[in-house]
Design a protein around this motif. Sequence first.
Motif, short mmCIF file in Angstrom:
data_model
loop_
_atom_site.label_atom_id
_atom_site.label_comp_id
_atom_site.label_asym_id
_atom_site.label_seq_id
_atom_site.Cartn_x
_atom_site.Cartn_y
_atom_site.Cartn_z
N SER A 297 76.72 44.73 60.44
CA SER A 297 77.25 44.23 61.69
C SER A 297 77.23 42.70 61.65
O SER A 297 76.52 42.11 60.83
CB SER A 297 76.44 44.75 62.88
N ASP A 298 77.99 42.06 62.55
CA ASP A 298 78.02 40.60 62.63
C ASP A 298 77.05 40.10 63.69
O ASP A 298 76.77 40.79 64.67
CB ASP A 298 79.43 40.12 63.02
N TYR A 299 76.55 38.88 63.48
CA TYR A 299 75.85 38.16 64.54
C TYR A 299 76.34 36.73 64.53
O TYR A 299 76.92 36.27 63.54
CB TYR A 299 74.32 38.23 64.36
N SER A 300 76.14 36.02 65.62
CA SER A 300 76.70 34.68 65.76
C SER A 300 75.64 33.70 66.21
O SER A 300 74.73 34.04 66.96
CB SER A 300 77.85 34.67 66.78
N THR A 301 75.80 32.44 65.78
CA THR A 301 74.96 31.35 66.23
C THR A 301 75.66 30.04 65.95
O THR A 301 76.30 29.88 64.90
CB THR A 301 73.58 31.35 65.56
N LEU A 308 74.41 41.04 59.04
CA LEU A 308 73.16 41.68 58.69
C LEU A 308 73.42 43.17 58.53
O LEU A 308 74.42 43.70 59.04
CB LEU A 308 72.08 41.43 59.75
N GLY A 309 72.55 43.83 57.80
CA GLY A 309 72.76 45.26 57.61
C GLY A 309 71.67 45.90 56.79
O GLY A 309 70.63 45.29 56.52
N ASN A 321 71.00 54.45 61.72
CA ASN A 321 71.12 53.16 61.06
C ASN A 321 72.19 52.29 61.71
O ASN A 321 72.01 51.08 61.88
CB ASN A 321 71.42 53.36 59.58
N MET A 322 73.32 52.90 62.09
CA MET A 322 74.37 52.12 62.75
C MET A 322 73.90 51.63 64.11
O MET A 322 74.18 50.48 64.50
CB MET A 322 75.64 52.96 62.88
N ALA A 323 73.17 52.47 64.83
CA ALA A 323 72.65 52.05 66.13
C ALA A 323 71.65 50.91 65.98
O ALA A 323 71.68 49.93 66.75
CB ALA A 323 71.99 53.24 66.83
N ALA A 324 70.77 51.00 64.98
CA ALA A 324 69.76 49.95 64.78
C ALA A 324 70.40 48.64 64.35
O ALA A 324 70.05 47.57 64.87
CB ALA A 324 68.74 50.41 63.73
N VAL A 325 71.33 48.71 63.41
CA VAL A 325 71.99 47.49 62.93
C VAL A 325 72.75 46.82 64.07
O VAL A 325 72.68 45.60 64.26
CB VAL A 325 72.93 47.82 61.76
N ARG A 326 73.48 47.60 64.83
CA ARG A 326 74.25 47.04 65.95
C ARG A 326 73.33 46.41 66.99
O ARG A 326 73.58 45.30 67.47
CB ARG A 326 75.11 48.13 66.57
N ALA A 327 72.25 47.09 67.34
CA ALA A 327 71.35 46.58 68.37
C ALA A 327 70.66 45.30 67.93
O ALA A 327 70.55 44.33 68.70
CB ALA A 327 70.32 47.65 68.72
N VAL A 328 70.18 45.27 66.69
CA VAL A 328 69.50 44.07 66.20
C VAL A 328 70.47 42.90 66.11
O VAL A 328 70.13 41.76 66.46
CB VAL A 328 68.84 44.35 64.84
N ALA A 329 71.70 43.16 65.67
CA ALA A 329 72.69 42.08 65.58
C ALA A 329 72.99 41.50 66.95
O ALA A 329 73.09 40.27 67.12
CB ALA A 329 73.97 42.61 64.93
N ARG A 330 73.12 42.36 67.94
CA ARG A 330 73.41 41.87 69.29
C ARG A 330 72.25 41.07 69.86
O ARG A 330 72.45 40.02 70.49
CB ARG A 330 73.73 43.06 70.21
N TYR A 331 71.03 41.55 69.63
CA TYR A 331 69.89 40.80 70.15
C TYR A 331 69.74 39.46 69.41
O TYR A 331 69.41 38.44 70.02
CB TYR A 331 68.60 41.60 70.03
N LEU A 332 70.00 39.47 68.11
CA LEU A 332 69.89 38.22 67.33
C LEU A 332 70.89 37.19 67.84
O LEU A 332 70.58 36.01 67.97
CB LEU A 332 70.12 38.53 65.85
N THR A 333 72.11 37.63 68.12
CA THR A 333 73.11 36.72 68.68
C THR A 333 72.64 36.13 70.00
O THR A 333 72.76 34.93 70.25
CB THR A 333 74.45 37.47 68.88
#
Length: 339
Positions: A297-301, A308-309, A321-333
């Motif tokens: 998934s993508d994250y932005s800053t 990340l993935g 795994n898709m749910a975890a990657v998506r959630a972590v990417a969104r929180y990181l952004t």
Amino acid sequence: MVSERGLDVLRAIVHDYVASREPVGSKSIVDRHAFGVSAATIRNDMALLEEEELIVAPHTSSGRVPTDKGYRLFVDQLADRRPLSSAQRVAIEQFLGESVDLDDVLSRTVRLLSQLTNQVAIVQYPTFSNASVRHIELVTLAPSRLLVVLITDSGRVEQRVIETGAPVAPEVVERLRTAIGDATVGFSIAEAAAALEKLPAGVDAPMRDVAVLVTDAVIGQLGHHRQDRLVLAGSANLARTEDDFRGSIFPVLEALEQQVVLLRLFGELQSDAFGVTARIGRENAAYGLSETSVVVSDYSTAGETARLGVLGPTRMDYSNNMAAVRAVARYLTRLLGES
């Protein structure tokens, strides 16, 4: 053409095989899932799935396991797009929220993602081509040892110790600090690096040697912002799933060590409408990873996008795994956007 029940049978085979690593037979499907039909009917559905090359028998008279094509259909149409639990989301916020700088938050990200998925977790550093210098500090640690601290407007902090070989007077340190700050603060990474290359020629001869050492160190720090880099965690998880690889896991380990392969792969991936994408098995053959799957998934800053993935065997829990990657990417952004 696969029927709706046939797709449900494929979903059941994927779930059961991922959970048990044992080939799945018609009787076990009937016992575990409420299809309301006989084992003979399920066998007919499985035969059709096999004709479509969505499942295969690994051994004569055994049950069936998903193929790469079967996993692809599962990911595209059948995987549950479920969110993480509230407890998992709280854990993400608490663990990443304690980070002190970008390096720390990315290190924590891969450790957390590895724990959530039991796979190898990977995060790409943003290149920060649009970042600018916020502050550069020069600190005397000892008469002939200086600490250079670089801070960008993206929150990135770089530190480097310089051995000067001879004592440096406090007034020289102060003059260098001022000159470097004037040349870099408020300017982009590229502009600051270009200015520092010219700076030593413009200072007094007695401090020129020290100026060269310091500016070289800062240019090196700035260069880190323009290089693609990855942070990894959870490589030991590959050893726990070694039996999922028909050949050797060494090509996978080599790819992890030689980050250029993963950077090329990450560069090709584009997130789908749900903010996540997966490359499965033979789709990764060009990178020597034909027995692995990658969920990204993508994250932005600071106006930059990175990825990340997770990476692991094709027999993985794609929904989780898709749910975890998506959630972590969104929180990181969100976290980096607040820094």
